[in-house]
Design a protein around this motif. Sequence first.
Motif, PDB file in Angstrom:
ATOM      1  N   ILE A  89      13.171  24.342 -13.027  1.00 56.75           N
ATOM      2  CA  ILE A  89      13.157  25.799 -12.889  1.00 56.75           C
ATOM      3  C   ILE A  89      14.256  26.299 -11.963  1.00 56.75           C
ATOM      4  O   ILE A  89      14.623  27.485 -11.981  1.00 56.75           O
ATOM      5  CB  ILE A  89      11.764  26.255 -12.396  1.00 56.75           C
ATOM      6  CG1 ILE A  89      11.530  27.727 -12.760  1.00 56.75           C
ATOM      7  CG2 ILE A  89      11.596  25.994 -10.904  1.00 56.75           C
ATOM      8  CD1 ILE A  89      10.096  28.161 -12.596  1.00 56.75           C
ATOM      9  N   GLU A  90      14.829  25.405 -11.156  1.00 55.14           N
ATOM     10  CA  GLU A  90      15.905  25.785 -10.238  1.00 55.14           C
ATOM     11  C   GLU A  90      17.269  25.814 -10.927  1.00 55.14           C
ATOM     12  O   GLU A  90      18.234  26.335 -10.383  1.00 55.14           O
ATOM     13  CB  GLU A  90      15.958  24.810  -9.051  1.00 55.14           C
ATOM     14  CG  GLU A  90      14.671  24.743  -8.239  1.00 55.14           C
ATOM     15  CD  GLU A  90      14.307  26.078  -7.615  1.00 55.14           C
ATOM     16  OE1 GLU A  90      15.239  26.795  -7.166  1.00 55.14           O
ATOM     17  OE2 GLU A  90      13.108  26.416  -7.575  1.00 55.14           O
ATOM     18  N   ASN A  91      17.357  25.237 -12.112  1.00 51.60           N
ATOM     19  CA  ASN A  91      18.621  25.215 -12.852  1.00 51.60           C
ATOM     20  C   ASN A  91      18.751  26.519 -13.639  1.00 51.60           C
ATOM     21  O   ASN A  91      17.965  26.776 -14.554  1.00 51.60           O
ATOM     22  CB  ASN A  91      18.661  24.009 -13.786  1.00 51.60           C
ATOM     23  CG  ASN A  91      20.022  23.813 -14.420  1.00 51.60           C
ATOM     24  OD1 ASN A  91      20.747  24.771 -14.672  1.00 51.60           O
ATOM     25  ND2 ASN A  91      20.380  22.574 -14.697  1.00 51.60           N
ATOM     26  N   THR A  92      19.736  27.322 -13.294  1.00 46.57           N
ATOM     27  CA  THR A  92      19.867  28.650 -13.899  1.00 46.57           C
ATOM     28  C   THR A  92      20.702  28.673 -15.176  1.00 46.57           C
ATOM     29  O   THR A  92      21.021  29.746 -15.693  1.00 46.57           O
ATOM     30  CB  THR A  92      20.488  29.633 -12.885  1.00 46.57           C
ATOM     31  OG1 THR A  92      21.815  29.197 -12.543  1.00 46.57           O
ATOM     32  CG2 THR A  92      19.641  29.718 -11.637  1.00 46.57           C
ATOM     33  N   THR A  93      21.075  27.511 -15.692  1.00 43.24           N
ATOM     34  CA  THR A  93      21.935  27.465 -16.880  1.00 43.24           C
ATOM     35  C   THR A  93      21.341  26.656 -18.026  1.00 43.24           C
ATOM     36  O   THR A  93      21.958  26.556 -19.087  1.00 43.24           O
ATOM     37  CB  THR A  93      23.307  26.840 -16.531  1.00 43.24           C
ATOM     38  OG1 THR A  93      23.113  25.476 -16.167  1.00 43.24           O
ATOM     39  CG2 THR A  93      23.962  27.569 -15.378  1.00 43.24           C
ATOM     40  N   VAL A  94      20.167  26.091 -17.821  1.00 44.93           N
ATOM     41  CA  VAL A  94      19.554  25.212 -18.821  1.00 44.93           C
ATOM     42  C   VAL A  94      18.040  25.446 -18.825  1.00 44.93           C
ATOM     43  O   VAL A  94      17.419  25.529 -17.761  1.00 44.93           O
ATOM     44  CB  VAL A  94      19.828  23.725 -18.501  1.00 44.93           C
ATOM     45  CG1 VAL A  94      19.151  22.822 -19.533  1.00 44.93           C
ATOM     46  CG2 VAL A  94      21.317  23.443 -18.453  1.00 44.93           C
ATOM     47  N   GLY A  95      17.450  25.555 -20.013  1.00 47.24           N
ATOM     48  CA  GLY A  95      15.996  25.553 -20.126  1.00 47.24           C
ATOM     49  C   GLY A  95      15.289  26.687 -19.414  1.00 47.24           C
ATOM     50  O   GLY A  95      15.792  27.811 -19.286  1.00 47.24           O
ATOM     51  N   ILE A  96      14.100  26.391 -18.906  1.00 54.32           N
ATOM     52  CA  ILE A  96      13.296  27.392 -18.218  1.00 54.32           C
ATOM     53  C   ILE A  96      13.972  27.785 -16.900  1.00 54.32           C
ATOM     54  O   ILE A  96      14.532  26.944 -16.207  1.00 54.32           O
ATOM     55  CB  ILE A  96      11.859  26.862 -17.968  1.00 54.32           C
ATOM     56  CG1 ILE A  96      10.948  27.996 -17.520  1.00 54.32           C
ATOM     57  CG2 ILE A  96      11.856  25.691 -16.996  1.00 54.32           C
ATOM     58  CD1 ILE A  96       9.478  27.634 -17.539  1.00 54.32           C
ATOM     59  N   GLY A  97      13.947  29.080 -16.598  1.00 56.80           N
ATOM     60  CA  GLY A  97      14.612  29.555 -15.389  1.00 56.80           C
ATOM     61  C   GLY A  97      16.077  29.873 -15.572  1.00 56.80           C
ATOM     62  O   GLY A  97      16.779  30.204 -14.611  1.00 56.80           O
ATOM     63  N   ALA A  98      16.565  29.794 -16.815  1.00 57.51           N
ATOM     64  CA  ALA A  98      17.972  30.067 -17.088  1.00 57.51           C
ATOM     65  C   ALA A  98      18.266  31.562 -17.012  1.00 57.51           C
ATOM     66  O   ALA A  98      17.369  32.410 -17.093  1.00 57.51           O
ATOM     67  CB  ALA A  98      18.359  29.528 -18.460  1.00 57.51           C
ATOM     68  N   THR A  99      19.528  31.891 -16.855  1.00 61.47           N
ATOM     69  CA  THR A  99      19.972  33.283 -16.763  1.00 61.47           C
ATOM     70  C   THR A  99      19.900  33.948 -18.141  1.00 61.47           C
ATOM     71  O   THR A  99      20.354  33.373 -19.133  1.00 61.47           O
ATOM     72  CB  THR A  99      21.413  33.337 -16.222  1.00 61.47           C
ATOM     73  OG1 THR A  99      21.450  32.693 -14.951  1.00 61.47           O
ATOM     74  CG2 THR A  99      21.887  34.767 -16.082  1.00 61.47           C
ATOM     75  N   PRO A 100      19.357  35.156 -18.223  1.00 57.46           N
ATOM     76  CA  PRO A 100      19.207  35.815 -19.526  1.00 57.46           C
ATOM     77  C   PRO A 100      20.496  36.443 -20.030  1.00 57.46           C
ATOM     78  O   PRO A 100      21.527  36.447 -19.345  1.00 57.46           O
ATOM     79  CB  PRO A 100      18.168  36.900 -19.227  1.00 57.46           C
ATOM     80  CG  PRO A 100      18.428  37.266 -17.798  1.00 57.46           C
ATOM     81  CD  PRO A 100      18.790  35.957 -17.129  1.00 57.46           C
ATOM     82  N   ASP A 101      20.420  37.024 -21.239  1.00 52.81           N
ATOM     83  CA  ASP A 101      21.530  37.805 -21.767  1.00 52.81           C
ATOM     84  C   ASP A 101      21.448  39.235 -21.223  1.00 52.81           C
ATOM     85  O   ASP A 101      20.617  39.539 -20.359  1.00 52.81           O
ATOM     86  CB  ASP A 101      21.553  37.771 -23.298  1.00 52.81           C
ATOM     87  CG  ASP A 101      20.299  38.394 -23.931  1.00 52.81           C
ATOM     88  OD1 ASP A 101      19.574  39.164 -23.240  1.00 52.81           O
ATOM     89  OD2 ASP A 101      20.047  38.128 -25.121  1.00 52.81           O
ATOM     90  N   ARG A 102      22.282  40.106 -21.718  1.00 45.58           N
ATOM     91  CA  ARG A 102      22.343  41.481 -21.199  1.00 45.58           C
ATOM     92  C   ARG A 102      21.073  42.272 -21.486  1.00 45.58           C
ATOM     93  O   ARG A 102      20.809  43.284 -20.832  1.00 45.58           O
ATOM     94  CB  ARG A 102      23.555  42.202 -21.791  1.00 45.58           C
ATOM     95  CG  ARG A 102      24.866  41.546 -21.428  1.00 45.58           C
ATOM     96  CD  ARG A 102      26.051  42.262 -22.053  1.00 45.58           C
ATOM     97  NE  ARG A 102      27.275  41.491 -21.835  1.00 45.58           N
ATOM     98  CZ  ARG A 102      28.486  41.919 -22.155  1.00 45.58           C
ATOM     99  NH1 ARG A 102      28.643  43.103 -22.709  1.00 45.58           N
ATOM    100  NH2 ARG A 102      29.537  41.161 -21.925  1.00 45.58           N
ATOM    101  N   GLU A 103      20.290  41.802 -22.470  1.00 44.17           N
ATOM    102  CA  GLU A 103      19.046  42.474 -22.828  1.00 44.17           C
ATOM    103  C   GLU A 103      17.851  41.928 -22.035  1.00 44.17           C
ATOM    104  O   GLU A 103      16.731  42.398 -22.202  1.00 44.17           O
ATOM    105  CB  GLU A 103      18.772  42.299 -24.330  1.00 44.17           C
ATOM    106  CG  GLU A 103      19.935  42.664 -25.237  1.00 44.17           C
ATOM    107  CD  GLU A 103      20.295  44.132 -25.143  1.00 44.17           C
ATOM    108  OE1 GLU A 103      19.371  44.957 -25.076  1.00 44.17           O
ATOM    109  OE2 GLU A 103      21.507  44.442 -25.136  1.00 44.17           O
ATOM    110  N   GLY A 104      18.107  40.900 -21.214  1.00 43.14           N
ATOM    111  CA  GLY A 104      17.028  40.313 -20.436  1.00 43.14           C
ATOM    112  C   GLY A 104      16.287  39.195 -21.136  1.00 43.14           C
ATOM    113  O   GLY A 104      15.212  38.777 -20.694  1.00 43.14           O
TER     114      GLY A 104
END
Length: 337
Positions: A89-104
């Motif tokens: 969940i700490e990884n913001t670029t892969v899987g769960i906890g990742a950064t969303p697109d512009r729509e969230g």
Amino acid sequence: MNRRKFINRSAVAGAGIATGASILGCDDNDKNSKDNNSAFAKAQQKPAPIAICTWGFSGATQKAGELLTKGSSALDAVVAGVAVEEENIENTTVGIGATPDREGNVTLDACVMNPEGDCGAVLAVENIVNVAALARKVMEDTPHVILAGKGAEEFAYQQGFKKENLLTEERKNAWQEWLKTSDYKPKINIENHDTIGMLAIDKDGDIAGVCTTSGLGYKMKGRVGDSPIIGSGLFIDNEVGGAVATGMGEEVLKTVGSFLIVELMRGGMSPQKACEEAITRITKKGPRYKDFQIAYIAINKSGEVGSHCIHKGFTMMKYQNGENKNITSSYYNSDKS
């Protein structure tokens, strides 16, 4: 004529030339023949099982390496290895906890290749954490190579994958803060445009690979980069080696980077030199490379590895013989910043 035949014929020719010569001369010919045969045999030996991945994801290579040591296949090892980060969940670029697109919305991409040359990929998938495993299901349980969007998500549920909300409160708050400015400019070596790619060789000498990512942070809805595209984000040829990319996917796609590296290795380049050439193909197109990062890692059939990037700061992980090392990559940046 292959090398073994050449050595055998050379030995016969040597024996003929030595007829009537001294015993010492015969001994020398015999010694040379044995040396050549010994070198040939060494070249055919399989390397110790090995796993490498992009960036400093030590837990991923640790997991994959331990599985390889226990005799798991390269494909099983890489899928399980990247799952460590998909579930982190700490990884913001892969899987769960990742950064969303512009729509969230968090959307994930992944692909896999096995030693037989089969491949599978999923694009723009929501609500599924382990998309690398899902890409494997596409490869093994459908007549297709790629499934996208809702179709890929529905297939996941049919295969027993759980529906999970990938957008954490922390990432939701960060997205809402981003909306205040909507500033969209990926930063070099900052993990808003990253992926984890992994390559492995197992005890049988077979090679497999995987890529999994959430893509660019705050990307346009529907955007897909290089990571799930076979030949760009990942390519494997079990007779030669494999390569995987990370960084600005749009630029990797333009040169089909991973396929290029494998073809360069097929022509005799080392993994390191092949990665360097692939980066050069990008940088020589003009000065825009100064604004983005791209990195490649590669491995050949002998277990030699290489990595190269545009800008200083990229590292790769390597697990072999119980040792899990973080290796700093060489880099191109012409002004050596």
